[in-house]
Design a protein around this motif. Sequence first.
Motif, short mmCIF file in Angstrom:
data_model
loop_
_atom_site.label_atom_id
_atom_site.label_comp_id
_atom_site.label_asym_id
_atom_site.label_seq_id
_atom_site.Cartn_x
_atom_site.Cartn_y
_atom_site.Cartn_z
N UNK A 69 37.33 96.73 71.74
CA UNK A 69 37.04 96.89 73.16
C UNK A 69 35.87 95.97 73.56
N UNK A 70 35.26 94.89 72.48
CA UNK A 70 34.40 94.12 73.02
C UNK A 70 34.78 93.22 74.12
N UNK A 71 35.87 92.84 74.34
CA UNK A 71 36.35 92.07 75.33
C UNK A 71 36.55 92.91 76.64
N UNK A 72 36.46 94.04 76.61
CA UNK A 72 36.59 94.69 77.79
C UNK A 72 35.24 94.78 78.53
N UNK A 73 35.59 94.80 80.11
CA UNK A 73 34.28 94.96 80.70
C UNK A 73 34.71 96.17 81.73
N UNK A 74 34.13 97.36 81.44
CA UNK A 74 34.51 98.54 82.34
C UNK A 74 34.23 98.29 83.68
N UNK A 75 32.91 97.85 83.96
CA UNK A 75 32.57 97.59 85.23
C UNK A 75 33.41 96.83 86.26
N UNK A 76 33.96 95.51 85.45
CA UNK A 76 34.94 94.92 86.18
C UNK A 76 36.07 95.34 86.28
N UNK A 77 36.66 96.10 85.47
CA UNK A 77 37.78 96.97 85.69
C UNK A 77 38.03 98.05 86.85
N UNK A 78 36.61 98.60 87.05
CA UNK A 78 36.52 99.23 88.01
C UNK A 78 36.16 98.44 89.61
#
Length: 105
Positions: A69-78
Amino acid sequence: MPTANEQLSAMQRVRVGMTGLAVVLVLILLASALVSSARNDAPVVAVGVPNVDTVANMTGADNLASVADAGREPLAELGIAPAATNSIAPPAQLAPMEPAPPLQP
Protein backbone atom coordinates in the motif's frame (compact mmCIF):
# COMPACT_ATOMS: atom_id res chain seq x y z
CA MET A 1 31.74 55.47 67.00
CA PRO A 2 28.64 53.34 67.11
CA THR A 3 27.19 52.74 70.51
CA ALA A 4 26.62 49.32 72.04
CA ASN A 5 22.91 49.58 71.33
CA GLU A 6 23.53 50.23 67.62
CA GLN A 7 25.94 47.29 67.40
CA LEU A 8 23.39 44.95 68.98
CA SER A 9 20.72 46.17 66.57
CA ALA A 10 23.01 45.57 63.59
CA MET A 11 23.88 42.06 64.78
CA GLN A 12 20.19 41.27 65.25
CA ARG A 13 19.45 42.39 61.65
CA VAL A 14 22.26 40.17 60.38
CA ARG A 15 20.93 37.18 62.35
CA VAL A 16 17.39 37.74 61.04
CA GLY A 17 18.66 38.00 57.48
CA MET A 18 20.76 34.85 57.73
CA THR A 19 17.85 32.96 59.30
CA GLY A 20 15.57 34.06 56.45
CA LEU A 21 18.10 32.87 53.87
CA ALA A 22 18.41 29.51 55.64
CA VAL A 23 14.62 29.06 55.72
CA VAL A 24 14.34 29.82 52.00
CA LEU A 25 17.17 27.37 51.23
CA VAL A 26 15.47 24.61 53.27
CA LEU A 27 12.15 25.25 51.48
CA ILE A 28 13.83 25.02 48.07
CA LEU A 29 15.57 21.75 49.01
CA LEU A 30 12.31 20.30 50.30
CA ALA A 31 10.41 21.24 47.13
CA SER A 32 13.19 19.79 44.98
CA ALA A 33 13.10 16.51 46.90
CA LEU A 34 9.32 16.27 46.50
CA VAL A 35 9.43 16.96 42.77
CA SER A 36 12.24 14.47 42.14
CA SER A 37 10.48 11.73 44.11
CA ALA A 38 7.28 12.35 42.14
CA ARG A 39 9.24 11.99 38.88
CA ASN A 40 10.77 8.69 39.97
CA ASP A 41 7.45 7.04 40.88
CA ALA A 42 6.14 4.30 38.63
CA PRO A 43 3.37 5.44 36.26
CA VAL A 44 -0.17 4.64 37.31
CA VAL A 45 -1.79 1.94 35.18
CA ALA A 46 -5.56 2.00 35.06
CA VAL A 47 -7.58 -1.17 34.68
CA GLY A 48 -8.70 -1.73 31.09
CA VAL A 49 -6.13 0.55 29.48
CA PRO A 50 -4.25 -1.15 26.61
CA ASN A 51 -0.59 -1.94 27.14
CA VAL A 52 1.64 0.29 25.01
CA ASP A 53 4.01 -2.55 24.03
CA THR A 54 1.14 -4.77 22.95
CA VAL A 55 -0.46 -2.09 20.81
CA ALA A 56 2.89 -1.25 19.18
CA ASN A 57 3.44 -4.90 18.28
CA MET A 58 -0.08 -5.25 16.90
CA THR A 59 0.29 -2.38 14.45
CA GLY A 60 3.46 -3.76 12.80
CA ALA A 61 2.13 -7.31 12.28
CA ASP A 62 1.19 -7.00 8.61
CA ASN A 63 4.34 -5.66 6.96
CA LEU A 64 3.58 -7.12 3.51
CA ALA A 65 0.31 -5.23 3.20
CA SER A 66 1.92 -1.98 4.29
CA VAL A 67 4.66 -2.34 1.64
CA ALA A 68 2.07 -3.02 -1.05
CA ASP A 69 0.00 0.00 0.00
CA ALA A 70 3.01 2.32 0.13
CA GLY A 71 2.55 3.39 -3.50
CA ARG A 72 -1.14 4.11 -3.09
CA GLU A 73 -2.36 7.59 -2.42
CA PRO A 74 -5.87 7.47 -0.98
CA LEU A 75 -6.49 11.20 -1.29
CA ALA A 76 -5.39 11.19 -4.93
CA GLU A 77 -7.63 8.19 -5.63
CA LEU A 78 -10.60 10.06 -4.17
CA GLY A 79 -9.74 13.18 -6.20
CA ILE A 80 -9.18 15.31 -3.11
CA ALA A 81 -5.47 15.96 -3.62
CA PRO A 82 -3.19 15.72 -6.66
CA ALA A 83 -0.92 12.72 -7.03
CA ALA A 84 2.62 13.11 -5.79
CA THR A 85 4.11 11.47 -8.88
CA ASN A 86 5.19 13.72 -11.69
CA SER A 87 2.98 12.73 -14.60
CA ILE A 88 3.79 15.83 -16.64
CA ALA A 89 6.41 15.35 -19.34
CA PRO A 90 9.44 17.62 -19.16
CA PRO A 91 9.30 20.57 -21.56
CA ALA A 92 10.83 20.03 -24.97
CA GLN A 93 14.24 21.46 -25.66
CA LEU A 94 14.02 24.84 -27.36
CA ALA A 95 16.10 25.41 -30.45
CA PRO A 96 18.92 27.89 -29.94
CA MET A 97 17.95 31.38 -30.99
CA GLU A 98 19.67 32.98 -33.94
CA PRO A 99 20.97 36.48 -33.52
CA ALA A 100 18.59 39.22 -34.63
CA PRO A 101 19.49 40.95 -37.91
CA PRO A 102 21.06 44.38 -37.50
CA LEU A 103 18.67 47.34 -37.65
CA GLN A 104 18.70 49.44 -40.84
CA PRO A 105 19.05 53.24 -40.29
